[in-house]
Motif scaffolding. Structure first.
Motif, PDB file in Angstrom:
ATOM      1  N   UNK A  84       0.843  -1.204   0.000  1.00 53.58           N
ATOM      2  CA  UNK A  84       0.000   0.000   0.000  1.00 53.58           C
ATOM      3  C   UNK A  84       0.873   1.248   0.000  1.00 53.58           C
ATOM      4  N   UNK A  85       1.886   1.259   0.861  1.00 50.64           N
ATOM      5  CA  UNK A  85       2.779   2.419   0.969  1.00 50.64           C
ATOM      6  C   UNK A  85       3.541   2.642  -0.330  1.00 50.64           C
ATOM      7  N   UNK A  86       4.053   1.561  -0.919  1.00 47.06           N
ATOM      8  CA  UNK A  86       4.822   1.689  -2.160  1.00 47.06           C
ATOM      9  C   UNK A  86       3.967   2.302  -3.268  1.00 47.06           C
ATOM     10  N   UNK A  87       2.697   1.896  -3.356  1.00 42.67           N
ATOM     11  CA  UNK A  87       1.821   2.433  -4.404  1.00 42.67           C
ATOM     12  C   UNK A  87       1.492   3.899  -4.151  1.00 42.67           C
ATOM     13  N   UNK A  88       1.292   4.256  -2.898  1.00 45.06           N
ATOM     14  CA  UNK A  88       1.025   5.657  -2.546  1.00 45.06           C
ATOM     15  C   UNK A  88       2.240   6.529  -2.862  1.00 45.06           C
ATOM     16  N   UNK A  89       3.428   6.050  -2.531  1.00 42.06           N
ATOM     17  CA  UNK A  89       4.642   6.821  -2.820  1.00 42.06           C
ATOM     18  C   UNK A  89       4.841   7.003  -4.315  1.00 42.06           C
ATOM     19  N   UNK A  90       4.483   5.979  -5.083  1.00 46.23           N
ATOM     20  CA  UNK A  90       4.707   6.029  -6.537  1.00 46.23           C
ATOM     21  C   UNK A  90       3.669   6.886  -7.254  1.00 46.23           C
ATOM     22  N   UNK A  91       2.405   6.795  -6.837  1.00 41.86           N
ATOM     23  CA  UNK A  91       1.324   7.421  -7.600  1.00 41.86           C
ATOM     24  C   UNK A  91       0.714   8.656  -6.930  1.00 41.86           C
ATOM     25  N   UNK A  92       1.031   8.879  -5.664  1.00 40.86           N
ATOM     26  CA  UNK A  92       0.442  10.011  -4.966  1.00 40.86           C
ATOM     27  C   UNK A  92       1.004  11.335  -5.439  1.00 40.86           C
ATOM     28  N   UNK A  93       0.147  12.357  -5.519  1.00 44.69           N
ATOM     29  CA  UNK A  93       0.599  13.693  -5.887  1.00 44.69           C
ATOM     30  C   UNK A  93       1.251  14.366  -4.693  1.00 44.69           C
ATOM     31  N   UNK A  94       2.181  15.301  -4.910  1.00 44.83           N
ATOM     32  CA  UNK A  94       2.748  16.049  -3.787  1.00 44.83           C
ATOM     33  C   UNK A  94       1.643  16.723  -2.975  1.00 44.83           C
ATOM     34  N   UNK A  95       1.727  16.625  -1.656  1.00 45.15           N
ATOM     35  CA  UNK A  95       0.772  17.212  -0.715  1.00 45.15           C
ATOM     36  C   UNK A  95      -0.623  16.581  -0.778  1.00 45.15           C
ATOM     37  N   UNK A  96      -0.761  15.438  -1.437  1.00 44.05           N
ATOM     38  CA  UNK A  96      -2.049  14.752  -1.501  1.00 44.05           C
ATOM     39  C   UNK A  96      -2.175  13.787  -0.334  1.00 44.05           C
ATOM     40  N   UNK A  97      -3.153  14.016   0.522  1.00 49.12           N
ATOM     41  CA  UNK A  97      -3.349  13.144   1.666  1.00 49.12           C
ATOM     42  C   UNK A  97      -3.800  11.766   1.218  1.00 49.12           C
ATOM     43  N   UNK A  98      -3.545  10.786   2.086  1.00 49.32           N
ATOM     44  CA  UNK A  98      -3.785   9.400   1.689  1.00 49.32           C
ATOM     45  C   UNK A  98      -5.251   9.145   1.396  1.00 49.32           C
ATOM     46  N   UNK A  99      -6.174   9.716   2.193  1.00 52.59           N
ATOM     47  CA  UNK A  99      -7.590   9.420   1.968  1.00 52.59           C
ATOM     48  C   UNK A  99      -8.054   9.995   0.628  1.00 52.59           C
ATOM     49  N   UNK A 100      -7.486  11.125   0.201  1.00 46.44           N
ATOM     50  CA  UNK A 100      -7.826  11.687  -1.104  1.00 46.44           C
ATOM     51  C   UNK A 100      -7.222  10.846  -2.228  1.00 46.44           C
ATOM     52  N   UNK A 101      -6.008  10.393  -2.005  1.00 52.68           N
ATOM     53  CA  UNK A 101      -5.357   9.519  -2.988  1.00 52.68           C
ATOM     54  C   UNK A 101      -6.163   8.238  -3.180  1.00 52.68           C
ATOM     55  N   UNK A 102      -6.588   7.621  -2.078  1.00 54.10           N
ATOM     56  CA  UNK A 102      -7.353   6.377  -2.136  1.00 54.10           C
ATOM     57  C   UNK A 102      -8.636   6.578  -2.946  1.00 54.10           C
TER      58      UNK A 102
END
Length: 599
Positions: A555-573
């Motif tokens: 989960x963390x690896x995917x968030x680090x790879x695809x998350x936008x800068x300053x994008x909180x995890x719940x918004x990313x999900x």
């Protein structure tokens, strides 16, 4: 003839009959009484021929030694058995201690013979390849008889000195945290990809041999019957075997039939520029020949007197200056980044081994300018020390600060720094600091977890009911070691509750984990604050303990790879819809209820 008998303290090796020595077989045959732990008696039972047997369970070692001495003083030949070698964590020392308490003397007391056997470090090494070809040590992680603080010092010393390390008694049903903390210590000094061998029940019926890495070793089953062998900086894996080079490559060409150095030349000082003799013949430039403690070109003299973290910083600086990337320098670079809150690689499998400018800093973290310079000193504007900001806590689940820890924080903060307590059971230390590595070393010496501040992954946990419900502690500590402090698109909390009561509120965090009925429930996408705050979504229940850490890391690896800068995890999900196979579901519309009581 003396009426006294004889004590035979026998090491019978790993347990297979083919690996017991002839002297051990003869000693068993000549004995009248066999005394041993239940499991060991069962292993050698086919070798016995009607002798009296005294067998006891775990923690009965002292009574076994006392009974052996008593029967030997009655004139009998008594065999006290140990697996492996009786003189390596076996019964030999205890038998002598009991005799010493009775005032025994060799010339007129019962005769004692210690029969050697093959110890676990040797039998397990043979199954792994040749991992113990260079300097090695054995360390027992059992703190039933040895203070844990002493064990920690020994692990630190062996890790910093680059020993091959064999860990005995790594984990039991009650002792689960020791191996986690040991891995954490080793990762400060060793490359995460350092080869590790796990051997369970060597040369017995349920033998299991696993070759893994220091980073991944806790993902495998480790118990009381497991011996853990950890390689040094030169250990390698070839065709599934672990091999530690002895150093022959320094003098010999291993694929050549004719060597450049003739036999009579190979032991000369000039052929060994790394030896003490060569260093004595060639004093360092600018240093008096009579001053052996003077700094060398490599900075080794400075490193040996500094704290481990400062030594790592010196090694990292030397590697940058010379262009050489060694496992020690890579580990030192990672440690330096952690101390100043710097960036780390995004790929999970190369998490600690990347190289980047040492002066980079994460968003929201006070950068320590000049941290990668040769002097290791950080300065702010006009030559003033930069403001160093770091979070400290006594442990992932431990909420109790010791008096020594509080005194150190007060001393470090002084008049110019400040301490801020946070709801995450973490104290934020802000202090002008010219040498972050030295400060981090002092904090770690007092057993603090030291974390960067800003957009990083924070691992939190309940206190496990004052450590009375500690089944999930190894998972929490593993997540801290592997994920704690890594850079995130936005500050992200990973929280763990140790029981189904979930009183710590893990289900409200970005990533929540609840241990319940022997498994782990996973929650994703919580929002703890704001007028539209909401709990995380339950995405899985009953995840086995040997799978939960891998799932969270994915989960963390995917968030680090695809998350936008300053994008909180719940918004990313919500944006991506699916993370590591778990699907986001929109929360149902809120139903208004007009309670009769008006609440």
């Amino acid at each position: 003839m003396s009426p006294l008998g004889k004590l035979l303290v026998i090491g019978f090796g790993p347990g297979d009959m083919e690996h017991i020595t002839k002297r051990a077989l003869d000693a068993l045959a000549e004995s009248e009484v066999i005394i041993g732990y239940n499991t060991y008696v069962d292993l050698i039972r086919p070798l016995l021929n009607g002798q009296e047997i005294v067998r006891t369970g775990m923690t009965e070692e002292v009574s076994r030694a006392q009974e052996a001495v008593r029967q030997a003083e009655m004139g009998k030949k008594v065999a006290v058995i140990s697996s492996g070698d009786a003189g390596v964590y076996g019964m030999a020392g205890l038998v002598y201690e009991v005799l010493m308490q009775k005032g025994w003397r060799r010339e007129d007391g019962v005769e004692v013979e210690v029969v050697p056997g093959i110890s676990a470090i040797q039998s397990c090494a043979s199954l792994l390849g040749a991992p113990v070809m260079h300097d090695a040590c054995t360390i027992s992680l059992s703190d039933h008889l040895t203070p844990w603080e002493t064990i920690v010092k020994r692990v630190e010393a062996a890790a910093s000195a680059d020993f091959v390390i064999a860990l005995y008694n790594p984990r039991s049903g009650r002792r689960t945290r020791q191996i986690v903390e040991t891995q954490s210590i080793l990762l400060r000094y060793r490359d995460p990809q350092t080869p590790v061998g796990l051997v369970k029940s060597a040369y017995r019926e349920r033998q299991q041999v696993i070759v893994t890495t220091l980073e991944d070793m806790l993902n495998h089953d480790i118990g009381m019957l497991t011996t853990v062998i950890i390689g040094n900086s030169s250990t390698t894996v070839y065709d599934g075997l672990i091999v530690t080079p002895r150093g022959y490559q320094r003098k010999y060409t291993l694929d050549a039939t004719e060597q450049a150095l003739k036999p009579h030349q190979r032991l000369r000082t000039e052929a060994e520029p790394w030896s003490l003799g060569a260093q004595e013949d060639t004093p360092q430039a600018g240093a008096a020949p009579t001053t052996p403690a003077g700094p060398s070109a490599s900075g080794a003299a400075v490193a040996t007197q500094a704290r481990p973290q400062a030594m790592a910083a010196v090694q990292a600086t030397t590697a940058v200056q010379t262009g050489a990337a060694t496992p020690a320098s890579l580990a030192a670079e990672a440690l330096s980044r952690l101390a100043v809150g710097g960036k780390l690689p995004s790929a999970a499998n190369a998490r600690w081994s990347g190289q980047a400018p040492a002066t980079e800093s994460t968003a929201g973290t006070s950068a320590v300018a000049g941290a990668g310079t040769a002097s290791g000193m950080a300065t702010g504007g006009f030559g003033k020390p930069a403001l160093f900001e770091v979070g400290v806590s006594p442990g992932v689940g431990n909420k109790k600060f010791t008096a020594r820890q509080m005194a150190l924080l007060a001393e470090v903060a002084g008049d110019d720094g400040e301490l801020e307590y946070t709801p995450d059971h973490q104290i934020v230390l802000r202090v002008p600091c010219a040498d972050p590595e030295e400060l981090v070393g002092r904090l770690r010496d007092e057993r603090f977890i030291v974390m960067p501040i800003g957009d990083v992954f924070k691992v939190k946990a309940c206190d496990f009911c004052n450590m009375e419900k500690d089944d999930a502690v190894p998972v929490a500590e593993h997540l801290q070691v592997v994920l704690g402090g890594l850079q995130a698109p936005k500050e992200t909390s990973i929280a763990l509750n140790g029981c189904g009561m979930a009183c710590y509120g893990a289900v409200l965090e970005d990533i929540g984990i609840v241990y319940r009925k022997g498994g782990y429930d996973l929650f994703l996408g919580g929002k703890k604050f704001g007028r539209n705050a909401h709990a995380a979504q339950p995405v899985a229940e009953g995840i086995p303990g040997d799978q939960i850490t891998d799932i969270v890391e994915n989960v963390i690896a995917e968030y680090k790879e695809k998350g936008h800068p300053n994008e909180r995890f719940h918004k990313f999900f919500k944006r991506v819809g699916v993370v590591a196979g778990f699907r986001h579901e929109d929360s149902p519309a809120t139903v208004e209820v007009n309670a009769v009581c008006g609440d």
